[in-house]
Design a protein around this motif. Structure first.
Motif, PDB file in Angstrom:
ATOM      1  N   TYR A   1      68.160 -39.084   7.260  1.00  0.00           N
ATOM      2  CA  TYR A   1      66.999 -38.523   7.964  1.00  0.00           C
ATOM      3  C   TYR A   1      67.256 -37.123   8.502  1.00  0.00           C
ATOM      4  O   TYR A   1      66.332 -36.412   8.852  1.00  0.00           O
ATOM      5  N   LEU A   2      68.540 -36.731   8.600  1.00  0.00           N
ATOM      6  CA  LEU A   2      68.844 -35.450   9.238  1.00  0.00           C
ATOM      7  C   LEU A   2      68.108 -34.292   8.565  1.00  0.00           C
ATOM      8  O   LEU A   2      67.375 -33.552   9.213  1.00  0.00           O
ATOM      9  N   MET A   3      68.297 -34.166   7.254  1.00  0.00           N
ATOM     10  CA  MET A   3      67.743 -32.975   6.606  1.00  0.00           C
ATOM     11  C   MET A   3      66.218 -32.999   6.625  1.00  0.00           C
ATOM     12  O   MET A   3      65.585 -31.969   6.856  1.00  0.00           O
ATOM     13  N   ASP A   4      65.633 -34.183   6.394  1.00  0.00           N
ATOM     14  CA  ASP A   4      64.176 -34.271   6.462  1.00  0.00           C
ATOM     15  C   ASP A   4      63.674 -33.905   7.852  1.00  0.00           C
ATOM     16  O   ASP A   4      62.635 -33.262   8.014  1.00  0.00           O
ATOM     17  N   ALA A   5      64.439 -34.332   8.858  1.00  0.00           N
ATOM     18  CA  ALA A   5      64.033 -34.061  10.237  1.00  0.00           C
ATOM     19  C   ALA A   5      64.106 -32.576  10.533  1.00  0.00           C
ATOM     20  O   ALA A   5      63.193 -32.001  11.136  1.00  0.00           O
ATOM     21  N   VAL A   6      65.173 -31.947  10.091  1.00  0.00           N
ATOM     22  CA  VAL A   6      65.306 -30.502  10.304  1.00  0.00           C
ATOM     23  C   VAL A   6      64.156 -29.779   9.604  1.00  0.00           C
ATOM     24  O   VAL A   6      63.514 -28.889  10.176  1.00  0.00           O
ATOM     25  N   ALA A   7      63.868 -30.203   8.375  1.00  0.00           N
ATOM     26  CA  ALA A   7      62.783 -29.571   7.632  1.00  0.00           C
ATOM     27  C   ALA A   7      61.457 -29.727   8.375  1.00  0.00           C
ATOM     28  O   ALA A   7      60.717 -28.758   8.555  1.00  0.00           O
ATOM     29  N   ALA A   8      61.187 -30.940   8.852  1.00  0.00           N
ATOM     30  CA  ALA A   8      59.916 -31.178   9.562  1.00  0.00           C
ATOM     31  C   ALA A   8      59.822 -30.280  10.789  1.00  0.00           C
ATOM     32  O   ALA A   8      58.781 -29.678  11.053  1.00  0.00           O
ATOM     33  N   SER A   9      60.921 -30.169  11.543  1.00  0.00           N
ATOM     34  CA  SER A   9      60.896 -29.343  12.757  1.00  0.00           C
ATOM     35  C   SER A   9      60.591 -27.891  12.424  1.00  0.00           C
ATOM     36  O   SER A   9      59.792 -27.247  13.093  1.00  0.00           O
ATOM     37  N   PHE A  10      61.232 -27.392  11.372  1.00  0.00           N
ATOM     38  CA  PHE A  10      61.051 -25.969  11.059  1.00  0.00           C
ATOM     39  C   PHE A  10      59.682 -25.708  10.454  1.00  0.00           C
ATOM     40  O   PHE A  10      59.070 -24.676  10.736  1.00  0.00           O
ATOM     41  N   ILE A  11      59.195 -26.642   9.628  1.00  0.00           N
ATOM     42  CA  ILE A  11      57.834 -26.478   9.117  1.00  0.00           C
ATOM     43  C   ILE A  11      56.874 -26.478  10.305  1.00  0.00           C
ATOM     44  O   ILE A  11      55.910 -25.728  10.346  1.00  0.00           O
ATOM     45  N   GLY A  12      57.199 -27.309  11.299  1.00  0.00           N
ATOM     46  CA  GLY A  12      56.346 -27.422  12.478  1.00  0.00           C
ATOM     47  C   GLY A  12      56.243 -26.150  13.303  1.00  0.00           C
ATOM     48  O   GLY A  12      55.285 -25.962  14.041  1.00  0.00           O
ATOM     49  N   PHE A  13      57.233 -25.284  13.173  1.00  0.00           N
ATOM     50  CA  PHE A  13      57.195 -24.018  13.929  1.00  0.00           C
ATOM     51  C   PHE A  13      55.896 -23.268  13.702  1.00  0.00           C
ATOM     52  O   PHE A  13      55.367 -22.634  14.595  1.00  0.00           O
TER      53      PHE A  13
ATOM     54  N   PHE B   1      53.282 -33.759   6.189  1.00  0.00           N
ATOM     55  CA  PHE B   1      53.172 -32.935   4.987  1.00  0.00           C
ATOM     56  C   PHE B   1      54.198 -33.365   3.942  1.00  0.00           C
ATOM     57  O   PHE B   1      53.849 -33.641   2.793  1.00  0.00           O
ATOM     58  N   THR B   2      55.472 -33.434   4.342  1.00  0.00           N
ATOM     59  CA  THR B   2      56.479 -33.839   3.361  1.00  0.00           C
ATOM     60  C   THR B   2      56.234 -35.275   2.914  1.00  0.00           C
ATOM     61  O   THR B   2      56.438 -35.597   1.742  1.00  0.00           O
ATOM     62  N   GLY B   3      55.794 -36.137   3.838  1.00  0.00           N
ATOM     63  CA  GLY B   3      55.528 -37.530   3.486  1.00  0.00           C
ATOM     64  C   GLY B   3      54.450 -37.644   2.421  1.00  0.00           C
ATOM     65  O   GLY B   3      54.599 -38.365   1.432  1.00  0.00           O
ATOM     66  N   VAL B   4      53.359 -36.903   2.611  1.00  0.00           N
ATOM     67  CA  VAL B   4      52.260 -36.935   1.630  1.00  0.00           C
ATOM     68  C   VAL B   4      52.761 -36.421   0.284  1.00  0.00           C
ATOM     69  O   VAL B   4      52.511 -37.015  -0.764  1.00  0.00           O
ATOM     70  N   LEU B   5      53.495 -35.329   0.352  1.00  0.00           N
ATOM     71  CA  LEU B   5      53.989 -34.728  -0.888  1.00  0.00           C
ATOM     72  C   LEU B   5      54.899 -35.700  -1.638  1.00  0.00           C
ATOM     73  O   LEU B   5      54.746 -35.934  -2.834  1.00  0.00           O
TER      74      LEU B   5
ATOM     75  N   PHE C   1      61.102 -30.056  -4.728  1.00  0.00           N
ATOM     76  CA  PHE C   1      59.838 -29.760  -4.047  1.00  0.00           C
ATOM     77  C   PHE C   1      60.047 -29.659  -2.538  1.00  0.00           C
ATOM     78  O   PHE C   1      59.525 -28.785  -1.882  1.00  0.00           O
ATOM     79  N   LYS C   2      60.840 -30.595  -2.027  1.00  0.00           N
ATOM     80  CA  LYS C   2      61.104 -30.590  -0.589  1.00  0.00           C
ATOM     81  C   LYS C   2      61.735 -29.263  -0.179  1.00  0.00           C
ATOM     82  O   LYS C   2      61.339 -28.641   0.792  1.00  0.00           O
ATOM     83  N   GLY C   3      62.705 -28.842  -0.976  1.00  0.00           N
ATOM     84  CA  GLY C   3      63.385 -27.573  -0.688  1.00  0.00           C
ATOM     85  C   GLY C   3      62.422 -26.413  -0.736  1.00  0.00           C
ATOM     86  O   GLY C   3      62.410 -25.555   0.146  1.00  0.00           O
ATOM     87  N   LEU C   4      61.554 -26.404  -1.758  1.00  0.00           N
ATOM     88  CA  LEU C   4      60.613 -25.298  -1.897  1.00  0.00           C
ATOM     89  C   LEU C   4      59.657 -25.249  -0.711  1.00  0.00           C
ATOM     90  O   LEU C   4      59.325 -24.179  -0.216  1.00  0.00           O
ATOM     91  N   VAL C   5      59.236 -26.428  -0.258  1.00  0.00           N
ATOM     92  CA  VAL C   5      58.311 -26.477   0.868  1.00  0.00           C
ATOM     93  C   VAL C   5      58.963 -25.879   2.110  1.00  0.00           C
ATOM     94  O   VAL C   5      58.379 -25.054   2.818  1.00  0.00           O
ATOM     95  N   LEU C   6      60.215 -26.258   2.354  1.00  0.00           N
ATOM     96  CA  LEU C   6      60.912 -25.750   3.536  1.00  0.00           C
ATOM     97  C   LEU C   6      61.075 -24.240   3.431  1.00  0.00           C
ATOM     98  O   LEU C   6      60.767 -23.487   4.361  1.00  0.00           O
TER      99      LEU C   6
END
Lengths: 503, 350, 326
Positions: free
Chosen positions: C257-269, C288-292, C309-314
């Protein structure tokens, strides 16, 4: 003689017109000062000419030839060289003076392999000899990280001369120099003028402007106001051009009487080699100045008293009680407030609103229980905005976009409504425009009138003379002199501050 | 905060428009009459690591292909040992309105309620190596008791009932728990067999991790006479560790793959025997069972896939480049089980 | 400029709506169902809780990399309390929370007192928490009535994961999984703390400019410690939910969950153009990542390719932020 002419320069940023149809011309063989209040467009004009804002409209001519300011590199090719306020941005601190001098050459050469260290050092020495700075930079093998700001500027100037520049533009070159280095720089600039270079000089400090420039141009609100021959004008006239109206009275003569009651007493304070055996007393309602040059230990002294750094030795006695602060919070609780020197770095939460910045030190006042009452927060900020005349569209504006003077008022506004007796001001007028300066003087003297005690750090003699009831002069960590208002004299102040005489 | 609520309610509103479609009923005739082209299937894997999984999955896919289920109707997921993801994958498969779900491994604890949802929706569910005890779910297994018994008894015979052994095993997987029971049973029976080391972890790098653990175990317990690896991935790890240290301690394992065979065939290989069932055929059988259920006929509730012991001698006799087949191991290859006439026709038609 | 601002502010939401439209078009009758939307929400619940922890650490100017391991540790402790120690559900919840607090305290001790950079301090604690977890379970999963191997033989664990505890991750309230409700409630409370309380103001000030905060009379060290404690607690809640969701304790299950969590936080900025860490943004980032991810899974895009895709989104979200800062 060559001329650098700009014609109808307009520069737009989203929502802001930074320059509005500005036309003026600069000549070789003269020093041309560009002045204006903060936000007048000096820096925008400087950066446009240096090629940083290629999206400008209008024309720039060198002689009769039109040139396009597309990039700093292009302008350099045309012989126009710009030295930025932060001279460090164009230097690599980990490299030697020689490498920095030859940086463009090293980077752009295709025959990189043919360079030997000796060639680089020899060429660097030759360049310095040619431009006459061999005395200033004796060791070209020294790393730039280890030399002074003034010496760094000299490298930048030498680079300009080595590349056969005909115009050198300076953006506030003296703002980070000690007064000794300022004198040296002035001498260098005079020398450049004699070599028939054109000098354009952006500055805040009228005193030095009048000292070295031949002509002075004034900008206000992005518009060109006028150009005056130095000999045919006066600082008063220039200030009124900058302000749009004449400045009646810079220093308020708000009568206030300092009482005999000692609020803060310091005995034998030591901190490393920065503060040595400092003792003094601060009275109720007094504005006590601390004057000294850069590096005299003024700021360290304030931070010792504020609990931000811990003294090695010595006593701090607040209203008769020995106190020891571990963190600034302890000082704030006892009614001591600091307006720090670097407002952007030490004072403000730039990504936050005015209301947040003021509210953050007044949370108890604006909260119900643990919850912040946003209405009260805004109310408090509005009160401060009015009282301190903060110019902003609303208190929900982000402080990052305010001018320096308004930012400073926000920092002050944080403390006004708190119950406190002692205010520490660390160079509160640094880098703010003339109008904001006099506002700041008014605020300080009003506080004193209310019976607050003020400790006021400044490196400017006029501020000492105009505002302080008493002044402590610091040199090399020690207090070398104390003067009451009637004893103050610019020459004596400077003499003590430069270590020229001891009491 | 209001914004979040707005977004949530959008989600809920959108959900109202969606209708849960029920799986259409099939019969042998409708499947033969081209209906098989509409059958949608899902294979939900807990992990796909290792040769056993590769063989099983290709068995499943080959059978799908044989009966004519289009590639585009096959939905495959890999949870990579992440059981939270496996639950989510299973839900996704259900949301895709598939007719058949084959669940490969997994843990009953989290999956059970979701499988119940699938069953309620009329989806045919076949599991492999997952003990559920649920109605209307076809549960298939390798004969894990026998696999463990064959490999362990081979060890016990070779050592005359007296040996200090290292056990590589991991709990929490249905087949593993079963294999463990046989070990404990036989340890009671043969007191001369002593377990001196007990380790093993299932990770995305099981072989490498096992190798490192084995190296440590070998240092701590130089007295080990034999290893029992309850999974061929473990056996490969032990094999690599022994190869590195040059020790010749026999390995007895469970499961087999081409990779395993090449290791067993190597000169002086310590990997002496493995018990295995044909995963490829198990995959094909699982598909057949699912289709039988889908067609409305009754498939058995349980199926146990037979195990055999494969020794080093046997694999050394394989011609170069040949894999196990019926010719060499009778329990391998097409079993001939669960082939109703209509299914044969369906496979031929394609 | 106006358009970029608009994209910056509402980009993630526009993207979510865009994805919903695209996927429901490509997957008629499959994607846009109540069950699938609930599936998406459950799949991001634990990510969001762990990401909430990261967000709190970011708010106070830190960066907590230990959250994934804390979630792992918490889930193992929760399962172990019931299976090994036969404790009731409340103990199985309390003990992991205390562990979360202790890790938070350790993180702040390392970064504040020993002045180890946050990333390295929490990286260290990540390994420590992971190690404690593995020692505690001896590398095994923990489940009801499991076999415990000891040098003296094998015996069955005395306890089971209780029904009450299982409700957290498997129960439903009028059709909606309880864990989603729990996560939303926690995010709302967290958001109120950050946005409407004195503590929240102090936290944002501390993270925004620690030096200015200190000179404004804020106990920066204390506030940062509280931030890290919040981080540890939220990660621990994530771990508790995970244990209940799986009905067992899986070693290292929280790490992912770490990397997904970091991604969510930064997307949330970027959410609503604040440009600062905030919990609603974190939730939106996770959705967003969940839907994707759900849509891509349904489209049969291999799991391995989904990381791309996850990487590109971040990267896209961060680029948007950098672009805005220009």
């Amino acid at each position: 003689m060559d001329t650098l002419r700009i014609k109808d320069i307009t520069l737009d940023f989203p929502g802001v017109r930074a320059l509005d149809n500005v036309s003026m011309s600069f000549k070789t063989g003269e020093v041309h000062a560009l002045v204006g209040a903060n936000g007048a467009g000096k820096s925008s004009l400087f950066k446009t000419i240096s090629g940083i804002y290629p999206h400008y409209r209008g024309k720039i001519y060198l002689g009769d030839k039109e040139i396009k300011a597309k990039s700093p590199h292009e302008m350099l090719k045309e012989g126009i060289y710009c030295i930025y306020q932060e001279v460090d941005t164009s230097l690599v601190p980990e490299l030697t003076i020689a490498e920095n001098l030859l940086l463009y050459e090293i980077v752009n050469t295709k025959k990189f392999n043919t360079f030997s260290w000796q060639t680089i050092y020899d060429r660097a020495k030759n360049i310095l000899k040619d431009v006459g700075f061999e005395k200033e930079l004796p060791n070209v093998k020294e790393k730039v990280a280890n030399i002074s700001v003034a010496q760094r500027q000299i490298i930048a100037i030498a680079r300009a001369l080595a590349s056969n520049a005909s115009f050198i533009l300076f953006d506030e070159p003296t703002s980070s120099l000690s007064s000794k280095d300022v004198e040296k720089l002035k001498a260098i600039i005079r020398g450049l003028k004699e070599k028939d270079l054109g000098i354009v000089f952006v500055s805040h400090r009228l005193e030095e402007v009048f000292d070295i420039s031949d002509r002075i141009s004034v900008l206000r609100d992005g518009k060109y106001i006028g150009t005056k021959e130095k000999d045919k004008t006066s600082p008063e006239e220039i200030v009124s051009m900058m302000l749009g109206h004449s400045l009646e009275e810079q220093f308020p003569i708000a009568p206030h009487t300092s009482e005999d009651e000692t609020v803060l007493k310091v005995e034998g304070l030591w901190y490393k080699n920065k503060v040595r055996d400092v003792s003094f007393e601060l009275k109720r309602g007094e504005i006590l100045g601390i004057y000294g040059l850069v590096g005299a230990g003024k700021t360290e002294l304030l931070h010792l008293l504020y609990g931000n750094i811990k003294p090695d030795k010595g006593k701090i006695i607040l209203k008769g009680k020995n106190v020891r602060f571990h963190i600034p919070k302890d000082a704030v609780k006892r009614g001591i407030f600091l307006i720090p020197e670097e407002r952007r770095k030490q004072g403000l939460f730039l990504e936050k609103t005015i209301a947040f910045n003021i509210g953050i030190a007044n949370l108890d006042r604006i909260s119900k229980g643990i919850f912040v009452d946003k209405e009260r927060e805004i109310e408090l900020a509005r009160t401060m905005k009015e009282e301190l005349k903060i110019v902003a569209s609303s208190v929900l504006q982000f402080v990052d976009f305010l001018s320096g003077g308004n930012q400073q008022k926000v920092v002050v506004g944080r403390w006004i409504q708190k119950k406190g007796d002692i205010y520490f001001f660390d160079e509160p007028t640094k880098g703010i425009d003339v109008g904001a300066k006099s506002e700041m003087y008014r605020i300080i003297s009003e506080l004193a009138k209310m019976g607050k005690s003020i400790l006021f750090i400044t490196p400017e003699i006029p501020e000492v003379m105009g505002l302080c009831d008493r002044v402590l002069v610091m040199f090399d960590g020690s207090i070398v002199a104390q003067m009451r208002k009637d004893e103050m004299d610019p020459k004596r102040l400077l003499a003590y501050a430069t270590g020229g005489s001891k009491e | 905060m209001k914004k979040i609520l707005v977004i949530l309610s959008i989600f809920l509103l959108l959900a109202v428009f969606a209708t849960g479609a029920f799986a259409a009923k099939y019969s042998p005739d409708s499947l033969l009459g081209g209906g098989v082209k509409n059958v949608k299937v899902a294979l939900v894997n807990e992990f796909t690591l290792g040769q056993w999984q590769a063989q099983y999955i290709s068995g499943v896919l080959s059978m799908f292909n044989d009966v004519g289920i289009p590639q585009s109707n096959i939905f495959i997921t890999d949870a990579k040992f992440d059981r939270a993801k496996m639950i989510s994958d299973l839900k996704t498969a259900i949301a895709k309105n598939v007719d058949i779900i084959i669940i490969n491994h997994g843990a009953a604890e989290g999956l059970k309620p979701i499988i119940q949802d699938a069953v309620n929706k009329g989806i045919v569910v076949v599991t492999v190596d997952l003990a559920l005890g649920m109605d209307k779910v076809v549960e298939t297994n390798q004969d894990d008791y026998l696999l463990a018994y064959y490999s362990l008894m081979n060890l016990i015979q070779d050592f005359g009932g007296k040996a200090k052994i290292g056990v590589v095993w991991v709990g929490g997987f249905t087949p593993m728990e079963k294999r463990r029971k046989i070990l404990d049973l036989l340890l009671g029976e043969f007191p001369g067999i002593q377990v001196v080391a007990n380790y093993g972890r299932a990770t995305q790098n099981t072989v490498g991790d096992t190798m490192e653990q084995t190296l440590a175990v070998l240092k701590a317990h130089p007295e080990i006479d034999a290893f029992w690896a309850s999974w061929d991935q473990f056996a490969q790890g032990v094999y690599n560790a022994l190869k590195q240290t040059g020790k010749k301690i026999p390995i007895y394992s469970i499961d087999i793959s081409p990779e395993d065979i090449s290791m067993m065939r190597e000169k002086g290989s310590p990997w002496v025997a493995t018990a295995a069932a044909d995963p490829y055929e198990l995959g094909r059988i699982d598909v057949r069972l699912a289709l039988i259920e889908l067609a409305g006929e009754k498939a058995p509730k349980f199926y146990l896939h037979p195990a055999v012991l494969i020794t080093q001698d046997m694999v050394r006799k394989l011609p170069e480049g040949k894999y196990l087949s019926k010719k060499y191991v009778s329990a391998w290859g097409e079993s001939g089980k669960f082939w109703p006439e209509w299914l044969k026709k369906l496979a031929k038609k394609k | 400029m106006k358009t970029t601002n608009f994209i910056y502010k509402y980009g993630v939401i526009i993207a979510i709506i865009g994805l919903l439209v695209i996927f429901s078009g490509l997957l008629p009758g499959q994607f846009l169902t109540f069950d699938n939307l609930m599936n998406i929400m459950t799949s991001i619940t634990i990510t969001t809780l762990v990401a909430g922890g990261v967000t709190f650490s970011l708010v106070v100017g830190g960066f907590d990399l230990s959250v994934g391991s804390v979630a792992s540790l918490a889930s193992m402790l929760a399962a172990g309390m019931m299976v090994f120690s036969v404790q009731p559900a409340w103990v199985a919840i309390l003990v992991p929370l205390i562990a979360g607090i202790l890790i938070g305290l350790s993180n702040s001790f390392l970064s504040i007192k020993l002045r180890i950079p946050d990333l390295l301090a929490t990286l260290g604690m990540m390994y420590v928490a992971r190690g404690i977890q593995l020692v505690y379970c001896r590398g095994n999963q923990i489940f009801s009535k499991m076999n415990i191997i000891t040098p003296h033989g094998i015996h069955q664990a005395p306890g089971t994961i209780t029904k009450n505890f299982l409700f957290i991750g498997q129960g439903k309230i009028s059709g909606i999984p309880f864990m989603i409700i729990l996560m939303l409630v926690i995010i709302i409370i967290g958001h109120i703390i950050l946005n409407n309380t004195k503590l929240g103001r102090l936290m944002y000030a501390t993270g925004g400019n620690p030096e200015a905060a200190r000179l404004s009379g804020i106990d920066v060290a204390g506030i940062k410690t509280i931030g890290y404690i919040f981080s540890g607690v939220l990660a621990a809640i994530g771990g508790i939910v995970l244990a209940s969701y799986l009905g067992s304790g899986q070693p290292n299950a929280g790490d992912a969950y770490l990397m997904d969590a970091v991604a969510a936080s930064f997307i949330g900025f970027t959410f609503l153009g604040t440009g600062i860490p905030n919990l609603p943004g974190t939730l939106i980032g996770a959705i967003f990542t969940g839907v994707l991810m759900n849509g891509l899974t349904m489209m049969n895009v291999p799991y391995t390719a989904q990381d791309i895709f996850k990487g590109l989104v971040l990267v896209g979200a961060l680029a948007l932020r950098a672009f805005k800062n220009k």
